[in-house]
Design a protein around this motif. Structure first.
Motif, mmCIF file in Angstrom:
data_model
loop_
_atom_site.group_PDB
_atom_site.id
_atom_site.type_symbol
_atom_site.label_atom_id
_atom_site.label_comp_id
_atom_site.label_asym_id
_atom_site.label_seq_id
_atom_site.Cartn_x
_atom_site.Cartn_y
_atom_site.Cartn_z
ATOM 1 N N LYS A 230 0.693 -1.331 0.039
ATOM 2 C CA LYS A 230 0.092 0.122 0.020
ATOM 3 C C LYS A 230 0.919 1.198 0.062
ATOM 4 O O LYS A 230 0.540 2.323 -0.506
ATOM 5 C CB LYS A 230 -0.985 -0.162 1.240
ATOM 6 N N GLU A 231 1.819 1.220 0.665
ATOM 7 C CA GLU A 231 2.758 2.590 0.585
ATOM 8 C C GLU A 231 3.332 2.812 -0.702
ATOM 9 O O GLU A 231 3.470 3.993 -0.943
ATOM 10 C CB GLU A 231 4.067 2.062 1.601
ATOM 11 N N PHE A 237 0.945 7.283 -6.216
ATOM 12 C CA PHE A 237 -0.465 8.379 -6.560
ATOM 13 C C PHE A 237 -0.064 9.870 -6.216
ATOM 14 O O PHE A 237 -0.592 10.749 -6.639
ATOM 15 C CB PHE A 237 -1.662 8.016 -5.623
ATOM 16 N N SER A 238 0.902 9.745 -4.997
ATOM 17 C CA SER A 238 1.210 11.167 -4.639
ATOM 18 C C SER A 238 1.932 11.915 -5.754
ATOM 19 O O SER A 238 2.214 13.070 -5.934
ATOM 20 C CB SER A 238 1.896 11.191 -3.260
ATOM 21 N N THR A 239 2.608 11.212 -6.404
ATOM 22 C CA THR A 239 3.627 11.585 -7.684
ATOM 23 C C THR A 239 2.632 12.233 -8.782
ATOM 24 O O THR A 239 2.736 13.144 -9.672
ATOM 25 C CB THR A 239 4.450 10.712 -8.308
ATOM 26 N N CYS A 240 1.467 11.346 -9.200
ATOM 27 C CA CYS A 240 0.546 11.488 -10.163
ATOM 28 C C CYS A 240 -0.364 12.536 -10.230
ATOM 29 O O CYS A 240 -0.869 13.187 -11.031
ATOM 30 C CB CYS A 240 0.012 10.106 -10.721
ATOM 31 N N VAL A 241 -0.912 12.584 -8.859
ATOM 32 C CA VAL A 241 -2.227 13.492 -8.626
ATOM 33 C C VAL A 241 -1.741 14.900 -8.907
ATOM 34 O O VAL A 241 -2.609 15.772 -9.555
ATOM 35 C CB VAL A 241 -2.518 13.371 -7.196
ATOM 36 N N PRO A 242 -0.726 15.308 -8.376
ATOM 37 C CA PRO A 242 -0.381 16.893 -8.570
ATOM 38 C C PRO A 242 -0.541 17.139 -10.098
ATOM 39 O O PRO A 242 -0.782 18.323 -10.469
ATOM 40 C CB PRO A 242 1.192 17.277 -7.951
ATOM 41 N N HIS A 243 0.352 16.400 -10.799
ATOM 42 C CA HIS A 243 0.164 16.415 -12.294
ATOM 43 C C HIS A 243 -1.100 16.546 -12.929
ATOM 44 O O HIS A 243 -1.262 17.381 -13.832
ATOM 45 C CB HIS A 243 1.186 15.350 -12.802
ATOM 46 N N ILE A 244 -1.775 15.834 -12.439
ATOM 47 C CA ILE A 244 -3.371 15.745 -12.968
ATOM 48 C C ILE A 244 -4.016 16.981 -12.692
ATOM 49 O O ILE A 244 -5.020 17.525 -13.333
ATOM 50 C CB ILE A 244 -3.962 14.323 -12.454
ATOM 51 N N VAL A 245 -3.815 17.548 -11.264
ATOM 52 C CA VAL A 245 -4.469 18.867 -11.071
ATOM 53 C C VAL A 245 -4.105 19.923 -11.939
ATOM 54 O O VAL A 245 -4.897 20.963 -12.404
ATOM 55 C CB VAL A 245 -4.155 19.072 -9.635
#
Length: 318
Positions: A230-231, A237-245
């Motif tokens: 899970k880690e 996800f923490s790497t990809c989410v900012p890019h999506i925003v």
């Protein structure tokens, strides 16, 4: 000065307010945003340049994105701030053309770099063993140069095509900077072909990049969900989410400005959406990419410590 019978030699930009106190307030606010955005982007450039641990494709593209953003906010904000401060809204035709060229160039390079960054994330997560081969330094440089070169051609075409129009009826641009939709509204020439070419190119590039980015993240998320730990999923996800925003904010705001039907007058909604694609992304990119990135925060601590040691040593010598 809104109606002319002769050719326009200068344009008048829209002010944020007619009240002098508010003009000064907006000017200082713009300068504050400009300083914060410029410092944040330059800090990322410095850290990713001098920290060898960050000499990877991901930070290479992030550094290029920060350079583009630092240059871009220097195109619009300083002049808008000075205009509001001295209450002077005039801009020459060559100055307007230069601003439009640089704005289009930056927007094109920004969206194509964000697309390339999505590709980088996809390869890093879905094909980690082939990552050094697929995203080699040579390939990264070629993709970056391609973005820059095609951006120059794209911006040059639309700027030259726009200024073939005649501006003889009005010189008031309903925007706080020069952009093509605002100029098409005040032209006394037939603008159907220009509008069609602008909408067509924005749709092709925007939809093409959005489709590629969406496909990349579908592949990324399908791979991440198969991670046993899970880690590891959380880190991915923490790497990809900012890019999506960043991508969503930029594409949504610029699509509204360039794809909506032209009207005879501007509105406060047009200005707000223009701010969202022209000012907010360069301001937020350093925050979004830095606050959730442990490597950049660690490199920043090292840089600050080195500077403190340097100044302490300098004080001892003095």
């Amino acid at each position: 000065m809104s109606n002319f019978t002769t050719t326009v030699t200068a344009f008048l930009l829209l002010g944020f307010s007619d009240t002098r106190e508010l003009q000064i307030l907006y000017s200082l606010l713009l300068l504050l945003i400009y300083s914060a955005g410029l410092m944040g982007n330059l800090l990322i450039v410095i850290i990713t340049t001098f920290d060898r641990r960050l000499h990877t494709p991901m930070y290479f593209f992030l550094r290029n994105l920060s350079i583009v953003d630092a240059c871009f906010i220097s195109i619009t904000i300083p002049q808008a701030s000075v205009n509001s401060l001295v209450n002077n809204r005039a801009i020459s035709v060559p100055g307007c053309a230069a601003q439009i060229f640089l704005l289009i160039f930056r927007a094109y390079v920004e969206i194509t770099l964000l697309t390339v960054m999505a590709r980088d994330h996809s390869v890093a997560i879905c094909q980690p063993l082939l990552y050094p081969v697929i995203m080699s330094p040579r390939v990264c440089m070629q993709m970056t140069l391609t973005c820059l070169f095609t951006g120059l051609l794209y911006a040059g075409f639309h700027t030259g095509y726009t200024f073939q129009l005649s501006f003889c009826q009005s010189n008031v641009i309903h925007q706080f900077f020069c952009d093509i939709p605002s100029l098409l509204k005040i032209s006394c020439s037939e603008t159907f072909r220009h509008t069609l070419s602008l909408l067509g190119s924005v749709l092709v590039i925007g939809v093409g990049c959005f489709t590629f980015i969406t496909a990349s993240y579908i592949s990324i998320f399908s791979s991440v969900l198969r991670f046993p730990v899970k880690e590891d999923q959380r880190k991915a996800f923490s790497t990809c989410v900012p890019h999506i925003v960043v991508v969503s904010l930029f594409l949504f705001s610029i699509s509204y400005v360039y794809l909506k039907p032209p009207s005879d007058s501007g509105s406060i909604k047009d200005i707000i959406f223009s701010i969202f694609y022209s000012i907010i992304p360069p301001f937020l990119n350093p925050i979004i990419y830095s606050l959730r990135n442990k490597q950049i925060k660690e490199a920043l601590r090292i840089v600050i410590k080195r500077q403190l040691f340097f100044f302490k040593g300098l004080n001892h010598k003095l």
